[in-house]
Scaffold this motif. Structure first.
Motif, PDB file in Angstrom:
ATOM      1  N   GLU A 182       0.820  -1.218   0.000  1.00  0.00           N
ATOM      2  CA  GLU A 182       0.000   0.000   0.000  1.00  0.00           C
ATOM      3  C   GLU A 182       0.856   1.272   0.000  1.00  0.00           C
ATOM      4  O   GLU A 182       0.467   2.303  -0.549  1.00  0.00           O
ATOM      5  CB  GLU A 182      -0.979   0.015   1.182  1.00  0.00           C
ATOM      6  CG  GLU A 182      -0.355  -0.037   2.564  1.00  0.00           C
ATOM      7  CD  GLU A 182      -0.223  -1.449   3.128  1.00  0.00           C
ATOM      8  OE1 GLU A 182      -0.187  -1.577   4.362  1.00  0.00           O
ATOM      9  OE2 GLU A 182      -0.148  -2.406   2.333  1.00  0.00           O
ATOM     10  N   HIS A 183       2.059   1.181   0.620  1.00  0.00           N
ATOM     11  CA  HIS A 183       2.964   2.343   0.601  1.00  0.00           C
ATOM     12  C   HIS A 183       3.491   2.587  -0.815  1.00  0.00           C
ATOM     13  O   HIS A 183       3.638   3.740  -1.239  1.00  0.00           O
ATOM     14  CB  HIS A 183       4.143   2.117   1.558  1.00  0.00           C
ATOM     15  CG  HIS A 183       3.738   1.971   2.998  1.00  0.00           C
ATOM     16  ND1 HIS A 183       3.644   0.757   3.615  1.00  0.00           N
ATOM     17  CD2 HIS A 183       3.399   2.897   3.922  1.00  0.00           C
ATOM     18  CE1 HIS A 183       3.266   0.942   4.874  1.00  0.00           C
ATOM     19  NE2 HIS A 183       3.113   2.223   5.089  1.00  0.00           N
ATOM     20  N   GLN A 184       3.763   1.507  -1.533  1.00  0.00           N
ATOM     21  CA  GLN A 184       4.273   1.636  -2.904  1.00  0.00           C
ATOM     22  C   GLN A 184       3.188   2.164  -3.840  1.00  0.00           C
ATOM     23  O   GLN A 184       3.477   2.912  -4.777  1.00  0.00           O
ATOM     24  CB  GLN A 184       4.819   0.289  -3.403  1.00  0.00           C
ATOM     25  CG  GLN A 184       5.936  -0.308  -2.560  1.00  0.00           C
ATOM     26  CD  GLN A 184       7.147   0.620  -2.360  1.00  0.00           C
ATOM     27  OE1 GLN A 184       7.266   1.679  -2.999  1.00  0.00           O
ATOM     28  NE2 GLN A 184       8.056   0.236  -1.463  1.00  0.00           N
ATOM     29  N   ILE A 185       1.929   1.786  -3.575  1.00  0.00           N
ATOM     30  CA  ILE A 185       0.808   2.314  -4.368  1.00  0.00           C
ATOM     31  C   ILE A 185       0.718   3.830  -4.163  1.00  0.00           C
ATOM     32  O   ILE A 185       0.539   4.596  -5.107  1.00  0.00           O
ATOM     33  CB  ILE A 185      -0.515   1.617  -3.973  1.00  0.00           C
ATOM     34  CG1 ILE A 185      -0.491   0.154  -4.428  1.00  0.00           C
ATOM     35  CG2 ILE A 185      -1.727   2.343  -4.571  1.00  0.00           C
ATOM     36  CD1 ILE A 185      -1.602  -0.706  -3.846  1.00  0.00           C
ATOM     37  N   LEU A 186       0.858   4.251  -2.889  1.00  0.00           N
ATOM     38  CA  LEU A 186       0.864   5.685  -2.581  1.00  0.00           C
ATOM     39  C   LEU A 186       1.999   6.386  -3.323  1.00  0.00           C
ATOM     40  O   LEU A 186       1.803   7.447  -3.925  1.00  0.00           O
ATOM     41  CB  LEU A 186       1.020   5.918  -1.072  1.00  0.00           C
ATOM     42  CG  LEU A 186       1.263   7.372  -0.640  1.00  0.00           C
ATOM     43  CD1 LEU A 186       0.021   8.225  -0.850  1.00  0.00           C
ATOM     44  CD2 LEU A 186       1.722   7.458   0.808  1.00  0.00           C
ATOM     45  N   ARG A 187       3.202   5.791  -3.302  1.00  0.00           N
ATOM     46  CA  ARG A 187       4.362   6.415  -3.952  1.00  0.00           C
ATOM     47  C   ARG A 187       4.116   6.600  -5.449  1.00  0.00           C
ATOM     48  O   ARG A 187       4.421   7.651  -6.017  1.00  0.00           O
ATOM     49  CB  ARG A 187       5.622   5.558  -3.721  1.00  0.00           C
ATOM     50  CG  ARG A 187       6.904   6.317  -4.070  1.00  0.00           C
ATOM     51  CD  ARG A 187       8.142   5.446  -3.976  1.00  0.00           C
ATOM     52  NE  ARG A 187       8.475   5.004  -2.648  1.00  0.00           N
ATOM     53  CZ  ARG A 187       9.155   5.732  -1.745  1.00  0.00           C
ATOM     54  NH1 ARG A 187       9.530   6.961  -2.041  1.00  0.00           N
ATOM     55  NH2 ARG A 187       9.441   5.217  -0.569  1.00  0.00           N
ATOM     56  N   THR A 188       3.548   5.574  -6.077  1.00  0.00           N
ATOM     57  CA  THR A 188       3.280   5.643  -7.522  1.00  0.00           C
ATOM     58  C   THR A 188       2.298   6.761  -7.845  1.00  0.00           C
ATOM     59  O   THR A 188       2.528   7.564  -8.759  1.00  0.00           O
ATOM     60  CB  THR A 188       2.730   4.292  -8.026  1.00  0.00           C
ATOM     61  OG1 THR A 188       3.693   3.271  -7.741  1.00  0.00           O
ATOM     62  CG2 THR A 188       2.472   4.317  -9.523  1.00  0.00           C
ATOM     63  N   SER A 189       1.193   6.843  -7.078  1.00  0.00           N
ATOM     64  CA  SER A 189       0.192   7.881  -7.359  1.00  0.00           C
ATOM     65  C   SER A 189       0.725   9.274  -7.025  1.00  0.00           C
ATOM     66  O   SER A 189       0.451  10.248  -7.737  1.00  0.00           O
ATOM     67  CB  SER A 189      -1.111   7.598  -6.603  1.00  0.00           C
ATOM     68  OG  SER A 189      -0.904   7.676  -5.217  1.00  0.00           O
ATOM     69  N   LEU A 190       1.523   9.377  -5.952  1.00  0.00           N
ATOM     70  CA  LEU A 190       2.112  10.661  -5.572  1.00  0.00           C
ATOM     71  C   LEU A 190       3.088  11.149  -6.637  1.00  0.00           C
ATOM     72  O   LEU A 190       3.094  12.334  -6.996  1.00  0.00           O
ATOM     73  CB  LEU A 190       2.811  10.531  -4.208  1.00  0.00           C
ATOM     74  CG  LEU A 190       3.533  11.770  -3.675  1.00  0.00           C
ATOM     75  CD1 LEU A 190       2.584  12.947  -3.507  1.00  0.00           C
ATOM     76  CD2 LEU A 190       4.218  11.458  -2.339  1.00  0.00           C
TER      77      LEU A 190
END
Length: 378
Positions: A7-15
């Motif tokens: 979920e942290h990596q998903i956040l990083r991608t969208s950010l």
């Protein structure tokens, strides 16, 4: 990095996608204008990039500190002036989130998450920085209000802030930290005004200002927590503040090395890329080693911080060592760029200007060493 899950990596991608559209193309313009527009804050808020750790009932996501780390890292990659957003996210709002009453949280947290409310914390004064117990700003209770008098300086987000957490003496008779309280001052408070916007060596688009309180009138309901407990609240939260600074310095060092490796591979001298020269290789190998050490230290601290371990000594070490390491990297990288490194059109020049203050704010590096000496019972 064990603390970063899917979920942290998903956040990083969208950010990253968001910043590539909304920040990178405009950052140089922000630096020239000496301000990050409020519109950017609101876009950050509408995309869920402000204060994700706040409870869902106030509009947050109940996220762990790993989310904050991703935000700090990606914002720093754009430019160090975005530290003002991290200041709001991970330094100021946590005070309200931890010590605020239900009424205060309902009043202000939703705006902090939407980007409609920008926050600041006002500790430093013209005559006292690291010596927090010696602050002179006073708050005297008169019926249902506090009357605040004093000046603050070097305040991050000072110009744009709508809600300012002010450290002041509510008991002037007490000469040490026991008389300090934290009071939330809103932008339209009677008797509160901004001083000048400060012209800094670096961090040009990050607004920093003087704040002036002349019989400023603030409701007693704006007291955060208990009277006289302000210093203890500050001590509790400074661990995270210094960790935020250390993380940002680490990312700045990584970014500077990345820029320099790319440049040395492209720049030729005496018929070959300068990356082929032994001196260049040695310098880059040395910097890469220090940066790797710094990254491992940071990852360890973040994991311990998420697990709520007491790591004041280690965070003080990181705030000192990682910021000094980033300063060394900035100097070496600029040297490898040669004359071009001194030109404003190259990002390394901006990075070189921006990094030194990391060794000063959130407690100077000399104070970090004193904390460590005390923890070692010297």
């Amino acid at each position: 990095m064990a603390y970063l899950q899917e979920e942290h990596q998903i956040l990083r991608t969208s950010l990253r996608k968001f910043l590539e559209k909304e920040a990178y193309p405009y950052y140089d313009e922000w630096e020239k204008n000496r301000m990050i527009p409020r519109d950017f804050w609101r876009k950050m808020g509408s995309n869920g990039f402000l204060c994700p750790y706040v409870d869902e009932k106030y509009g947050g996501m109940n996220a762990d500190f790993g989310y904050s780390v991703v935000l700090i890292e990606e914002l720093e990659k754009v430019g160090s002036s975005l530290i003002g957003v991290s200041n709001h996210n991970d330094i100021v709002v946590p005070y309200l989130n931890t010590f605020g009453t239900e009424e205060q949280k309902l009043k202000w947290l939703p705006g902090c998450l939407s980007g409609d409310l920008i926050t600041a914390i006002a500790m430093t004064e013209p005559g006292s920085g690291s010596d927090l117990a010696n602050i002179k700003t006073t708050a005297v209770k008169v019926r249902d209000h506090y009357i605040i008098n004093g000046e603050k300086t070097f305040i991050t987000n000072g110009i744009q802030s709508d809600l300012i957490l002010v450290a002041c003496k509510t008991d002037p008779k007490v000469n040490d930290h026991k008389g300090i309280s934290l009071i939330l001052v809103e932008r339209d408070a009677v008797g509160f005004k901004r001083g000048k916007k400060l012209d800094k060596v670096g961090l040009h688009s990050q607004d920093t200002a003087e704040l002036i309180f002349e019989d400023a009138k603030v409701p007693v309901s704006n007291l955060l927590g208990e009277e006289g407990k302000g210093f203890y609240y500050l001590m509790e939260k400074l661990q995270q503040e210094r960790l935020v600074v250390a993380i940002a310095a680490q990312v700045a060092a990584e970014k500077m090395l990345e820029l320099t490796i790319k440049y040395t591979k492209e720049r030729t001298a005496f018929g070959k890329p300068i990356s082929k020269f032994q001196n260049t290789q040695f310098k880059i190998a040395e910097m890469a080693t220090e940066i790797e050490i710094g990254r491992n230290f940071i990852n360890n601290l973040v994991e311990n911080h998420i697990n709520k371990r007491e790591i004041v000594k280690q965070v003080s070490m990181a705030k000192w060592w990682n910021t000094e390491m980033a300063k060394r990297v900035a100097s070496q990288c600029m040297q490898l760029f040669g004359g071009y490194g001194y030109m404003e059109e190259y990002e390394i020049a901006r990075r070189y200007r921006d990094i030194p203050v990391a060794a000063i704010y959130a407690g100077t590096n000399e104070i970090m060493k004193l904390i460590n000496a005390k923890k070692m019972e010297l």
